[in-house]
Design an enzyme around this catalytic site. Structure first.
Site, PDB file in Angstrom:
ATOM      1  N   GLU A 114       0.788  -1.228   0.000  1.00  0.00           N
ATOM      2  CA  GLU A 114       0.000   0.000   0.000  1.00  0.00           C
ATOM      3  C   GLU A 114       0.826   1.288   0.000  1.00  0.00           C
ATOM      4  O   GLU A 114       0.289   2.361  -0.215  1.00  0.00           O
ATOM      5  CB  GLU A 114      -1.014   0.007   1.148  1.00  0.00           C
ATOM      6  CG  GLU A 114      -0.424   0.008   2.547  1.00  0.00           C
ATOM      7  CD  GLU A 114      -0.245  -1.395   3.109  1.00  0.00           C
ATOM      8  OE1 GLU A 114      -0.132  -2.354   2.332  1.00  0.00           O
ATOM      9  OE2 GLU A 114      -0.201  -1.522   4.356  1.00  0.00           O
ATOM     10  N   ASN A 115       2.138   1.183   0.230  1.00  0.00           N
ATOM     11  CA  ASN A 115       2.948   2.399   0.113  1.00  0.00           C
ATOM     12  C   ASN A 115       3.156   2.795  -1.346  1.00  0.00           C
ATOM     13  O   ASN A 115       3.689   3.869  -1.610  1.00  0.00           O
ATOM     14  CB  ASN A 115       4.289   2.231   0.835  1.00  0.00           C
ATOM     15  CG  ASN A 115       5.106   1.083   0.287  1.00  0.00           C
ATOM     16  OD1 ASN A 115       4.585   0.010   0.041  1.00  0.00           O
ATOM     17  ND2 ASN A 115       6.372   1.325   0.052  1.00  0.00           N
TER      18      ASN A 115
END
Lengths: 232, 218
Positions: B47-48
């Site tokens: 998700e980064n």
């Protein structure tokens, strides 16, 4: 072409004051504006509200501002890995607003995009939904989240040109493009500052319109938080 | 024998289907990537801001500009793509990521999950967990069946602040595979050599047990 390049970091930080709200790009220590943070830690400014996904580590990144007690309030999604942070939070010295990472990103984006608020399913039914308006769309409850803006946004890119156009490298992109949009004044530090025309307009991630000042960082340490490798 | 963390990951890997986009949380879920079944193509989202995450880099090839959401240095696979955090959560909220595997401190029989806070003790934050659990179509929890005091983490009702409501579909623990149904936890499989009685004893919530419960195949 509007030239955004400033002579030095002193000029880049012109106008910063105590009690302001700052945004800092980066995820963990990846893609943080490390030269600007270092310089801010030397300034006698206090009572800051800092919006950043994380809070650095004890001696690097925002940890440096925490150590000097320059930060009054942190708005973040994840703040592990920082003992001083935890101490200040549990003792009540530091105010902390934890918000879901996707909502944090979207709130910054919204702040820069002229969207004052939006509904998201993230956090419905949890303690972060307290006091927030709930609406059901497609049979699913959503909560109202408001946009975030900042007096100054500090961001880090790989390459930039003097017009403020930016290109990021790898996962150091993260929150940087969103926070660049949400700052009343956005200051970008880059590893390499090039003349206008040197970057391919097709490859630019952040258009220069979102950046007010740009500077080439003096030195990059680019610390790794979790060095994980496999054997050759 | 109860499973170890690697074996829990190995069992979860059997839930992966060809051409799935998958988000793996920190801890046991990360290990799932080591057990992708033969002949199955999976793209891992972190998700980064990366889709098509590969294994850890070789010694000396670590890049501070290439990390996963656990802040570990990673590599990318051919066909990978990098994006900002808002676009990343558009993939998650928009249900383009099909499976989320994450750890938990507690799961309750209606599918609530608690994994971000122990009031007064641990306050690291929720990271992307609240966005992930609010939106994923399919959520599998990987965790130990009991905490270090031997208390059940499979509960009638969560006692810790929750991360999301009615979202968990399946739980794989060191003792059992459980499905969250409208009527509560249904026992699907047991770890090799672990009896149904032992699982019932280690579980605070009621278990729905229908027919013979087979041992997990790894």
């Amino acid at each position: 072409m509007i030239n955004k390049a400033v002579k030095n970091i002193e000029e880049a930080l012109r106008g910063i004051e105590s009690n302001m709200t700052f945004m800092f790009g980066g995820f963990g220590l990846s893609g943080i504006p490390e030269n600007i943070i270092k310089e801010l830690s030397k300034k006698e400014i206090f009572g800051l509200t800092c919006i950043s996904n994380n809070a650095g580590v004890d001696d690097f990144g925002l940890g440096m501002l925490l150590k000097k007690k320059q930060i009054k309030k942190m708005i973040s999604s994840y703040v592990g890995e920082n003992a001083e942070f935890e101490r200040q939070m549990l003792s009540g010295e530091l105010e902390v607003d934890l918000i879901p990472q996707g909502s944090l990103a979207e709130r910054c984006r919204a702040g820069g995009a002229g969207i004052p608020a939006f509904f998201t399913p993230a956090g419905f039914g949890t303690e972060i939904a307290k006091g927030k308006e709930v609406r059901v769309y497609d049979k699913k409850p959503h909560i109202l989240e408001t946009a975030l803006t900042a007096d100054f946004s500090f961001i880090k890119a790989w390459k930039g040109d003097v017009a403020g156009n930016l290109i990021y490298k790898g996962t150091s992109r993260n929150f940087n493009p969103l926070m660049a949009m949400a700052g009343k004044v956005t200051i970008a530090e880059v590893e390499e500052l090039v003349p206008a025309g040197d970057l391919d307009p097709n490859q630019i991630h952040t258009p220069g319109i979102f950046v007010q000042r740009i500077i080439q960082g003096e030195k990059y340490e680019k610390r790794i938080e979790q060095r994980t490798v496999r054997k050759r | 024998m109860a499973l170890d963390k690697n074996q829990i990951a190995q069992r979860i890997a059997k839930e992966l289907k060809h051409n799935m986009y998958v988000n793996l949380g920190i801890g046991i879920p990360t290990l799932v990537a080591n057990y992708i079944p033969e002949g199955i193509d999976i793209e891992f989202q972190s998700e980064n801001g990366v889709l098509g995450m590969g294994p850890f880099p070789f010694e000396g090839d670590e890049d501070p500009d290439m990390i996963n959401a656990g802040k570990q240095t990673i590599t990318t696979m051919p066909g990978a793509v990098i994006f900002d955090s808002a676009l990343s959560f558009s993939m998650i909220r928009g249900q383009h990521v099909q499976l989320t595997v994450l750890g938990a401190m507690e799961v309750s029989e209606n599918g609530d999950i608690a994994n971000w806070k122990i009031p007064g003790k641990m306050v690291k934050g929720m990271g992307g967990a609240m966005d992930l659990v609010a939106s994923a179509e399919n959520i599998i929890v990987a965790m130990m069946h009991t905490n270090r005091f031997g208390e059940s983490k499979i509960l009638k009702k969560c006692t810790l602040p929750i991360t999301g409501v009615k979202c968990v579909k399946k739980v794989v623990t060191n003792l059992a595979v459980l499905e969250v149904t409208k009527k509560g936890f249904k026992l699907l499989e047991r770890a090799s050599g672990v009896s149904v009685e032992e699982i019932k004893k280690a579980t605070e919530a009621e278990l729905i047990i229908e027919g013979e419960i087979l041992e997990m195949k790894l």
